[in-house]
Design a protein around this motif. Structure first.
Motif, short mmCIF file in Angstrom:
data_model
loop_
_atom_site.label_atom_id
_atom_site.label_comp_id
_atom_site.label_asym_id
_atom_site.label_seq_id
_atom_site.Cartn_x
_atom_site.Cartn_y
_atom_site.Cartn_z
N GLY A 146 31.73 -29.32 16.08
CA GLY A 146 32.63 -28.20 15.85
C GLY A 146 33.95 -28.31 16.57
O GLY A 146 34.68 -27.32 16.68
N SER A 147 34.29 -29.50 17.08
CA SER A 147 35.56 -29.66 17.77
C SER A 147 36.72 -29.45 16.80
O SER A 147 36.67 -29.86 15.64
CB SER A 147 35.66 -31.06 18.38
OG SER A 147 36.95 -31.29 18.91
N THR A 148 37.79 -28.85 17.30
CA THR A 148 38.99 -28.66 16.48
C THR A 148 39.76 -29.97 16.30
O THR A 148 40.70 -30.03 15.51
CB THR A 148 39.92 -27.61 17.11
OG1 THR A 148 40.26 -28.02 18.44
CG2 THR A 148 39.24 -26.25 17.16
N THR A 149 39.36 -31.01 17.01
CA THR A 149 40.05 -32.30 16.93
C THR A 149 40.10 -32.85 15.51
O THR A 149 41.07 -33.51 15.12
CB THR A 149 39.35 -33.34 17.83
OG1 THR A 149 39.31 -32.84 19.17
CG2 THR A 149 40.07 -34.68 17.82
N TRP A 150 39.07 -32.58 14.73
CA TRP A 150 38.97 -33.18 13.40
C TRP A 150 39.97 -32.56 12.42
O TRP A 150 40.20 -33.10 11.35
CB TRP A 150 37.54 -33.04 12.85
CG TRP A 150 36.48 -33.13 13.90
CD1 TRP A 150 35.44 -32.27 14.08
CD2 TRP A 150 36.33 -34.14 14.92
NE1 TRP A 150 34.68 -32.66 15.15
CE2 TRP A 150 35.18 -33.81 15.68
CE3 TRP A 150 37.05 -35.29 15.26
CZ2 TRP A 150 34.75 -34.58 16.76
CZ3 TRP A 150 36.63 -36.05 16.34
CH2 TRP A 150 35.49 -35.70 17.07
N ILE A 241 26.74 -15.48 25.91
CA ILE A 241 27.18 -16.39 24.84
C ILE A 241 26.98 -17.81 25.33
O ILE A 241 27.37 -18.16 26.44
CB ILE A 241 28.66 -16.14 24.49
CG1 ILE A 241 28.82 -14.73 23.90
CG2 ILE A 241 29.17 -17.18 23.51
CD1 ILE A 241 30.27 -14.34 23.64
N LEU A 242 26.36 -18.63 24.50
CA LEU A 242 26.02 -19.99 24.88
C LEU A 242 26.83 -21.02 24.11
O LEU A 242 26.75 -21.10 22.89
CB LEU A 242 24.53 -20.25 24.63
CG LEU A 242 23.54 -19.39 25.43
CD1 LEU A 242 22.11 -19.67 24.99
CD2 LEU A 242 23.70 -19.64 26.93
N GLY A 243 27.59 -21.82 24.84
CA GLY A 243 28.22 -23.01 24.28
C GLY A 243 27.35 -24.20 24.63
O GLY A 243 27.74 -25.06 25.42
N SER A 270 25.26 -24.88 17.02
CA SER A 270 24.85 -26.18 17.53
C SER A 270 23.64 -26.09 18.45
O SER A 270 22.99 -27.09 18.71
CB SER A 270 26.01 -26.84 18.29
OG SER A 270 27.08 -27.13 17.44
N GLY A 271 23.34 -24.88 18.91
CA GLY A 271 22.21 -24.73 19.82
C GLY A 271 21.31 -23.58 19.48
O GLY A 271 20.59 -23.06 20.34
N ALA A 272 21.29 -23.17 18.21
CA ALA A 272 20.55 -21.96 17.84
C ALA A 272 19.46 -22.20 16.81
O ALA A 272 18.96 -21.24 16.23
CB ALA A 272 21.51 -20.89 17.33
N ASN A 297 25.94 -19.10 11.62
CA ASN A 297 25.64 -20.08 10.58
C ASN A 297 26.64 -19.92 9.46
O ASN A 297 27.29 -18.87 9.33
CB ASN A 297 24.21 -19.91 10.07
CG ASN A 297 23.68 -21.14 9.35
OD1 ASN A 297 24.39 -22.14 9.20
ND2 ASN A 297 22.45 -21.08 8.89
N TYR A 298 26.77 -20.95 8.66
CA TYR A 298 27.69 -20.92 7.52
C TYR A 298 27.06 -21.58 6.31
O TYR A 298 27.68 -21.69 5.26
CB TYR A 298 29.01 -21.64 7.89
CG TYR A 298 28.77 -22.91 8.67
CD1 TYR A 298 28.60 -24.13 8.03
CD2 TYR A 298 28.64 -22.86 10.06
CE1 TYR A 298 28.33 -25.28 8.75
CE2 TYR A 298 28.38 -24.01 10.78
CZ TYR A 298 28.23 -25.21 10.13
OH TYR A 298 27.94 -26.35 10.85
N LEU A 299 25.78 -21.97 6.46
CA LEU A 299 25.02 -22.61 5.39
C LEU A 299 23.83 -21.73 5.02
O LEU A 299 23.50 -20.79 5.75
CB LEU A 299 24.53 -23.99 5.86
CG LEU A 299 25.62 -25.00 6.22
CD1 LEU A 299 25.00 -26.25 6.83
CD2 LEU A 299 26.47 -25.35 5.01
N PRO A 300 23.15 -22.02 3.92
CA PRO A 300 21.95 -21.24 3.59
C PRO A 300 20.96 -21.27 4.75
O PRO A 300 20.72 -22.33 5.35
CB PRO A 300 21.39 -21.98 2.36
CG PRO A 300 22.58 -22.65 1.75
CD PRO A 300 23.44 -23.05 2.91
N ALA A 301 20.41 -20.13 5.10
CA ALA A 301 19.48 -20.05 6.23
C ALA A 301 18.16 -20.71 5.87
O ALA A 301 17.58 -20.44 4.82
CB ALA A 301 19.25 -18.59 6.61
#
Length: 427
Positions: A146-150, A241-243, A270-272, A297-301
């Motif tokens: 999920g880095s903004t670098t991409w 909140i967990l990163g 990434s950690g859930a 999430n942003y995909l089908p659960a």
């Protein structure tokens, strides 16, 4: 969750064995004047590849992603592939070591002559090959981080992200905390790298500077977060909140339980992943400790009943040996489907340039819960996320969604992508 159950030190101790994941040219240079001899493309096949941790400390949390993608491609190939070509997906193990990543990616490009790199996993690992891929005009698609670098099309015209970025996730989790639990102390625990930095940035975007009651950071090289958890507890944190990636999410939750502390946990996607976390925490304790876990999430659960998930379960049974089905499975197959969709849109005789153009066109749909954001000026996939909560072992959406537009965090309307017949683009 049950707040007062007894936790035995011996049962929690297993959690501490977790070894966690540490967490050019301009766009105009992407020329359509490609050679007819396109790397990785023959009359019958398209060869692509990836780097991912199949061994080493990160394998437990992420090796199932490439297996799921491979299973989808096997299913797709059995149904004729894309424009009559089957997909050959070469998966190379980098052990989540950037030096290894450099070696295997060069092998993929120079020896295997891949058409594109798809879903290379990890921020530090993929950063090590970012310049190389762009300098060699290799499509670098749907990075698993999920880095903004991409999302820097001017500097990296061949690179596209896949995950919602960490700023979006941090902002969404903080906004949900403020909306649903007004007045409670919100804190953050994050990796001491870009992951934690961007989760913190997103949380402060939503809550304002100073809106977090307390912040703790940790180094992934040290698998003891007792000091950090103790500090969060002492600060009176009610929502954390967990990163963190899955291994450190489990470590944080387990450590807190060992201290007799049961706050609310709000985690990055990434950690859930619930099944993965139960694997770390154990079948006895995991479901109790994870009741109420809030994530993005942003995909089908994976725990939902969408047609996409039903198909992915079928593919998992038939082409992935009936492996455990979880969020990683959905993630891997979703990435594979998106690549197939992009390849189909690139034309009957695809080139690297036509593949990039297909993604930047804005015409791809994917299978997500929100629209894809891809354009010539935006190489991020998802600008928003939905909120999920674990309830009695089921992790599913609760109806709240948020998106980030510049410096603005706002509620969003989810619009799940309609199922495509047989899950095959173009059908």
């Amino acid at each position: 969750m049950s707040q007062h159950h007894t936790i035995r030190a011996a049962a929690i101790a297993g959690v501490f064995a977790v070894v966690a994941l540490a967490g050019c040219s301009s766009p105009a240079a992407v020329s359509s004047a490609e050679s007819e001899d396109v790397p990785g493309v023959t009359d019958d096949t398209v060869t692509i590849g990836t780097h991912t941790p199949l061994t080493g400390p990160a394998a437990a949390g992420y090796s199932s992603i490439s297996a799921a993608a491979s299973a989808y491609f096997a299913y797709l190939n059995a149904h004729g592939g894309v424009h009559g070509r089957t997909i050959d997906y070469i998966v190379k193990d980098d052990g989540y070591n950037p030096a290894n990543t450099q070696t295997v990616v060069r092998e993929l490009v120079q020896q295997d002559e891949i058409f594109a790199l798809v879903n290379g996993l990890g921020t530090p690992t993929h950063t090590a090959v970012l310049d190389y891929l762009n300098q060699n005009s290799v499509p670098d698609l749907f990075v698993a981080s999920g880095s903004t670098t991409w999302n820097d099309p001017e500097t990296y015209p061949y690179t596209f992200g896949f995950n919602a970025d960490y700023v979006v996730e941090g902002a969404a989790l903080a906004s949900y905390a403020a909306d649903e639990f007004a007045g409670q102390k919100v804190c953050l625990l994050g990796q001491d790298d870009d992951f934690g930095d961007e989760m913190l940035e997103g949380a402060e975007l939503a809550l304002g500077e100073g809106g977090l009651a307390h912040v703790e950071r940790y180094a992934v090289s040290n698998q003891d977060v007792t000091a950090q958890i103790g500090a969060l507890k002492a600060a009176g944190c009610e929502i954390n909140i967990l990163g963190t990636i899955n291994g450190f999410t489990a470590l944080a939750v387990g450590t807190a339980a060992h201290l007799g502390w049961f706050p609310k946990w709000f985690s990055s996607s990434s950690g859930a992943d619930y099944p993965t976390l139960v694997g770390y925490l154990g079948e006895d304790l995991g479901p109790k400790l994870l009741q109420g876990l809030t994530g993005t999430n942003y995909l089908p659960a994976a725990g939902g009943d969408s047609e996409w998930v039903a198909l992915f379960r079928q593919i998992n049974d038939e082409y992935n040996g009936g492996a455990a089905f979880d969020g990683n499975t959905v993630y891997g197959m979703s990435v594979a489907y998106l690549f197939a969709e992009a390849l189909a849109a690139a034309g009957e005789n695809p080139t690297r340039a036509s593949l990039i153009e297909a993604i930047e066109s804005g015409g791809l749909a994917g299978d997500g819960m929100l629209p894809l954001a891809f354009s010539a000026d935006d190489h991020a996939a998802y600008r928003g996320v939905g909120i999920t909560v674990v309830d009695q072992g089921v992790q599913d959406y609760v109806g709240a969604s948020y998106e980030v537009d510049g410096d603005e965090v706002r509620t969003a309307e989810t619009a799940p992508v309609a199922f495509v017949t047989d899950g095959i683009p173009g059908d």
